[in-house]
Enzyme design. Structure first.
Site, PDB file in Angstrom:
ATOM      1  N   ARG A  45     -10.828  -9.146 -13.205  1.00 42.28           N
ATOM      2  CA  ARG A  45     -10.249  -9.305 -11.713  1.00 42.28           C
ATOM      3  C   ARG A  45     -10.297 -10.686 -11.592  1.00 42.28           C
ATOM      4  NH1 ARG A  45     -10.581  -4.640  -7.571  1.00 42.28           N
ATOM      5  NH2 ARG A  45     -10.273  -3.057  -9.031  1.00 42.28           N
ATOM      6  N   TRP A  49     -14.691  -7.063 -14.324  1.00 37.45           N
ATOM      7  CA  TRP A  49     -14.936  -8.674 -14.358  1.00 37.45           C
ATOM      8  C   TRP A  49     -13.644  -9.188 -14.592  1.00 37.45           C
ATOM      9  CZ3 TRP A  49     -19.412 -10.704 -12.868  1.00 37.45           C
ATOM     10  CH2 TRP A  49     -20.609 -10.242 -13.136  1.00 37.45           C
ATOM     11  N   ARG A  78      -7.118  -9.137  -0.626  1.00 30.34           N
ATOM     12  CA  ARG A  78      -7.975  -7.891  -1.095  1.00 30.34           C
ATOM     13  C   ARG A  78      -9.527  -7.816  -0.567  1.00 30.34           C
ATOM     14  NH1 ARG A  78      -5.590  -5.136  -5.303  1.00 30.34           N
ATOM     15  NH2 ARG A  78      -8.001  -4.740  -6.208  1.00 30.34           N
ATOM     16  N   GLU A  81     -15.616  -3.149 -16.312  1.00 31.45           N
ATOM     17  CA  GLU A  81     -14.306  -3.520 -16.324  1.00 31.45           C
ATOM     18  C   GLU A  81     -13.608  -4.480 -15.238  1.00 31.45           C
ATOM     19  OE1 GLU A  81     -15.198  -0.306 -16.870  1.00 31.45           O
ATOM     20  OE2 GLU A  81     -15.222  -0.580 -18.880  1.00 31.45           O
ATOM     21  N   ASP A  88     -12.360   3.853  -4.197  1.00 30.86           N
ATOM     22  CA  ASP A  88     -11.171   3.330  -4.833  1.00 30.86           C
ATOM     23  C   ASP A  88     -10.097   3.407  -3.493  1.00 30.86           C
ATOM     24  OD1 ASP A  88      -9.587   2.107  -6.309  1.00 30.86           O
ATOM     25  OD2 ASP A  88      -8.631   3.997  -7.455  1.00 30.86           O
ATOM     26  N   SER A 106     -12.595   7.037 -14.981  1.00 31.55           N
ATOM     27  CA  SER A 106     -13.049   5.446 -15.058  1.00 31.55           C
ATOM     28  C   SER A 106     -14.499   5.124 -15.311  1.00 31.55           C
ATOM     29  CB  SER A 106     -12.574   4.764 -13.861  1.00 31.55           C
ATOM     30  OG  SER A 106     -11.098   4.969 -13.473  1.00 31.55           O
ATOM     31  N   ASN A 135      -9.553  -0.044  -1.832  1.00 29.40           N
ATOM     32  CA  ASN A 135      -9.769  -1.051  -0.974  1.00 29.40           C
ATOM     33  C   ASN A 135      -8.545  -2.224  -0.975  1.00 29.40           C
ATOM     34  OD1 ASN A 135     -12.090   0.030  -0.459  1.00 29.40           O
ATOM     35  ND2 ASN A 135     -13.415  -1.609  -1.869  1.00 29.40           N
ATOM     36  N   GLY A 136      -8.233  -2.532  -2.349  1.00 28.75           N
ATOM     37  CA  GLY A 136      -7.157  -3.544  -2.563  1.00 28.75           C
ATOM     38  C   GLY A 136      -5.798  -2.963  -1.861  1.00 28.75           C
ATOM     39  N   LEU A 169     -33.674   9.999   1.301  1.00 32.27           N
ATOM     40  CA  LEU A 169     -32.249   9.896   0.472  1.00 32.27           C
ATOM     41  C   LEU A 169     -32.267   8.823  -0.572  1.00 32.27           C
ATOM     42  CD1 LEU A 169     -29.076  10.159   0.124  1.00 32.27           C
ATOM     43  CD2 LEU A 169     -29.086   8.162   1.644  1.00 32.27           C
ATOM     44  N   HIS A 212     -12.206  -4.808   0.755  1.00 33.39           N
ATOM     45  CA  HIS A 212     -13.559  -4.791   0.375  1.00 33.39           C
ATOM     46  C   HIS A 212     -14.739  -4.751   1.407  1.00 33.39           C
ATOM     47  CE1 HIS A 212     -12.389  -4.549  -3.736  1.00 33.39           C
ATOM     48  NE2 HIS A 212     -12.084  -5.771  -3.894  1.00 33.39           N
TER      49      HIS A 212
HETATM   50  C1  FPP Z   1     -12.042  -0.229  -5.759  1.00 33.67           C
HETATM   51  O1  FPP Z   1     -10.846  -0.549  -5.131  1.00 33.67           O
HETATM   52  C2  FPP Z   1     -13.193  -0.724  -5.232  1.00 33.67           C
HETATM   53  C3  FPP Z   1     -14.074  -1.882  -5.865  1.00 33.67           C
HETATM   54  C4  FPP Z   1     -13.709  -2.375  -7.074  1.00 33.67           C
HETATM   55  C5  FPP Z   1     -15.299  -2.369  -5.109  1.00 33.67           C
HETATM   56  C6  FPP Z   1     -15.937  -1.459  -4.225  1.00 33.67           C
HETATM   57  C7  FPP Z   1     -16.709  -2.081  -3.412  1.00 33.67           C
HETATM   58  C8  FPP Z   1     -16.946  -1.704  -1.925  1.00 33.67           C
HETATM   59  C9  FPP Z   1     -16.497  -0.546  -1.375  1.00 33.67           C
HETATM   60  C10 FPP Z   1     -17.658  -2.943  -1.219  1.00 33.67           C
HETATM   61  C11 FPP Z   1     -18.975  -2.512  -1.031  1.00 33.67           C
HETATM   62  C12 FPP Z   1     -19.989  -1.678  -1.637  1.00 33.67           C
HETATM   63  C13 FPP Z   1     -21.177  -1.799  -1.437  1.00 33.67           C
HETATM   64  C14 FPP Z   1     -22.071  -0.965  -2.285  1.00 33.67           C
HETATM   65  C15 FPP Z   1     -21.726  -2.430  -0.638  1.00 33.67           C
HETATM   66  P1  FPP Z   1      -9.632  -1.421  -5.503  1.00 33.67           P
HETATM   67  O2  FPP Z   1     -10.051  -2.803  -5.345  1.00 33.67           O
HETATM   68  O3  FPP Z   1      -9.748  -1.138  -7.037  1.00 33.67           O
HETATM   69  O4  FPP Z   1      -8.482  -0.935  -4.737  1.00 33.67           O
HETATM   70  P2  FPP Z   1      -6.939  -0.800  -5.478  1.00 33.67           P
HETATM   71  O5  FPP Z   1      -7.013   0.414  -6.315  1.00 33.67           O
HETATM   72  O6  FPP Z   1      -6.217  -0.290  -3.994  1.00 33.67           O
HETATM   73  O7  FPP Z   1      -6.771  -2.067  -5.941  1.00 33.67           O
END
Ligand code: FPP
Length: 243
Positions: free
Chosen positions: A72, A70, A34, A68, A21, A197, A23-24, A132, A38
């Site tokens: 976004r 989708w 955002r 959930e 969690d 979640s 990335n955004g 793994l 990712h």
């Molecule tokens: C949640 O952060 C993250 C995601 C919904 C996407 C996870 C995907 C990756 C880490 C990219 C690559 C994955 C693979 C397996 C190649 P958020 O966007 O909800 O962050 P926020 O809470 O800060 O908005």
């Protein structure tokens, strides 16, 4: 590996699951889209996966896209799907040659056929590996998985294959996407949020949890190792009392 982690390898978890969690927020704080968050998150996935053999970890499960997610904006969803395709194409050779078995959990029907095809091909290509087991949760939701398992059992009862009274926890677990995987010992969530979640609701019944303040793009092998070393010190009782 730091000495502290190496000394406690006997207590290392067999299976770690991660809710990646933040990335955004990571991207927004830098004035970036955002999707850039990712993309950085995908680089951290690569780093964490590469660290597993050295850490002695045999099972890693990553929550990449929930049922959930989708909701976004379409642009972000499409960008994430493109990122998953790119990740599979870019990493397939290394994963296969390093002995990583890749499997996907979640409901695949809603994913684009081209992505489904890449997923199935990578699963087939790596099926014989066992250094793994990397499980990627894509369009995954714990409740959806349990409902699908319940439907599968109901169909078997209706077909006369099993008695309703013969349904047990084990028979339900055998219908889950994770069939054959050990339950996670440790679930890590980054970004300071303390929620599960809808992730591995059944499987994580006795898991330990580690909620980490770092946003996923700021996570990495050193932080991962530190969390595992901290886990090794925990006492797990599984509902029993200490001897
Ligand atoms: C949640 O952060 C993250 C995601 C919904 C996407 C996870 C995907 C990756 C880490 C990219 C690559 C994955 C693979 C397996 C190649 P958020 O966007 O909800 O962050 P926020 O809470 O800060 O908005």
């Amino acid at each position: 590996m730091r000495d502290e982690a190496r000394d406690q390898r006997g207590s290392m978890p067999a299976h770690v699951a991660i809710i990646m969690d933040g990335n955004g927020r990571w991207a927004e704080r830098r004035g970036m889209s955002r999707l850039n968050g990712h993309r950085k998150g995908a680089e951290v996935v690569r780093e964490v996966v590469r660290a597993c053999p050295e850490l002695g970890l045999r099972h890693l499960t990553l929550f990449a896209f929930s049922t959930e997610n989708w909701k976004r904006p379409a642009r972000e969803v499409l960008g994430l799907m493109a990122l998953f395709r790119r990740y599979i194409r870019a990493e397939a050779d290394e994963l296969a040659s390093k002995g990583v078995r890749v499997r996907f959990i979640g409901e695949r029907g809603r994913l684009h056929p081209s992505l489904q095809k890449l997923m199935a091909a990578l699963e087939t290509r790596t099926a014989g590996n066992d250094e793994l087991v990397l499980t990627i949760a894509l369009n995954y939701g714990g409740r959806d998985e349990l409902a699908r398992a319940a439907r599968a059992l109901a169909r078997r009862v209706a077909a006369g294959e099993i008695e309703a009274d013969a349904v047990t926890g084990d028979s339900l677990a055998a219908e889950l996407d994770t069939c054959g995987l050990p339950d996670p010992d440790l679930v890590i969530r980054t970004s300071g949020e303390m929620r599960i979640s809808n992730f591995l609701l059944w499987q994580a019944a006795y898991a330990e949890y580690a909620f980490i303040d770092a946003l996923w793009p700021d996570f990495g092998a050193p932080e991962f190792e530190r969390v595992l070393a901290e886990f090794a010190k925990r006492e797990r009782r599984f509902g029993a009392v200490t001897a």
